[in-house]
Design a protein around this motif. Structure first.
Motif, PDB file in Angstrom:
ATOM      1  N   GLU A 267      -5.964 -55.935 -20.872  1.00  0.00           N
ATOM      2  CA  GLU A 267      -5.699 -56.974 -19.810  1.00  0.00           C
ATOM      3  C   GLU A 267      -5.844 -56.020 -18.564  1.00  0.00           C
ATOM      4  O   GLU A 267      -6.649 -56.958 -17.759  1.00  0.00           O
ATOM      5  CB  GLU A 267      -4.406 -57.007 -19.654  1.00  0.00           C
ATOM      6  N   GLU A 268      -5.520 -54.897 -18.349  1.00  0.00           N
ATOM      7  CA  GLU A 268      -5.776 -53.681 -16.856  1.00  0.00           C
ATOM      8  C   GLU A 268      -6.950 -53.756 -16.621  1.00  0.00           C
ATOM      9  O   GLU A 268      -7.997 -54.119 -15.407  1.00  0.00           O
ATOM     10  CB  GLU A 268      -5.313 -52.614 -16.973  1.00  0.00           C
TER      11      GLU A 268
ATOM     12  N   LYS B  97      -9.462 -56.543 -15.373  1.00  0.00           N
ATOM     13  CA  LYS B  97      -9.436 -56.885 -13.162  1.00  0.00           C
ATOM     14  C   LYS B  97     -10.111 -55.755 -12.524  1.00  0.00           C
ATOM     15  O   LYS B  97     -10.996 -55.084 -12.872  1.00  0.00           O
ATOM     16  CB  LYS B  97      -7.820 -56.103 -12.870  1.00  0.00           C
ATOM     17  N   PRO B  98     -10.160 -56.425 -11.010  1.00  0.00           N
ATOM     18  CA  PRO B  98     -11.079 -55.330 -10.990  1.00  0.00           C
ATOM     19  C   PRO B  98     -10.890 -54.093 -10.375  1.00  0.00           C
ATOM     20  O   PRO B  98      -9.524 -53.765 -10.009  1.00  0.00           O
ATOM     21  CB  PRO B  98     -11.367 -56.490  -9.301  1.00  0.00           C
TER      22      PRO B  98
ATOM     23  N   VAL C 212     -11.106 -52.024 -11.668  1.00  0.00           N
ATOM     24  CA  VAL C 212      -9.352 -50.950 -12.655  1.00  0.00           C
ATOM     25  C   VAL C 212     -10.204 -50.219 -13.863  1.00  0.00           C
ATOM     26  O   VAL C 212     -11.448 -50.888 -14.154  1.00  0.00           O
ATOM     27  CB  VAL C 212      -8.490 -51.623 -13.661  1.00  0.00           C
TER      28      VAL C 212
END
Length: 110
Positions: free
Chosen positions: A81-82, A85-86, A88
């Motif tokens: 999930e992480e 994200k942009p 990461v």
């Protein structure tokens, strides 16, 4: 995977260590170790249906389980999930994971 159940059943039938080793594909030393631990811990044939290879391994070698290793397991769902994200990166997530492990007195995977 080691076939603990088959090793113990063949030993109960009176098959020699060499015969057990050749039929299961494991070394004689490993067969001897399995049989010795089973006798020491009182695990005798006939084995119950719920005594699978995994159950026998956990019974004979409790130190091999993940909880006994002292290491903190990774949460791959969270990582996935992480990473969506942009900005990461895996390095950032691993740094956070190590900080969390140190705070909980656990050993992180490297």
């Amino acid at each position: 995977m080691i076939h603990y159940r088959k090793v113990l059943e063949l030993h109960d039938e009176g098959i020699s260590l060499r015969g057990i080793a050749s039929s299961t594909g494991h070394s004689r030393q490993k067969v001897t170790e399995i049989i010795g631990l089973a006798e020491k811990k009182g695990l005798v044939c006939p084995l119950e249906e719920e005594m699978t290879d995994k159950w026998i391994e956990e019974f004979l070698f409790p130190e091999k389980t993940l909880e006994a290793s002292g290491r903190h397991p990774l949460n791959f769902d969270y990582i996935h999930e992480e990473l969506a994200k942009p900005n990461v990166t895996l390095s950032l997530l691993h740094h956070e994971y190590e900080a969390e492990c140190r705070a909980n007195q656990k050993i992180p995977y490297s």
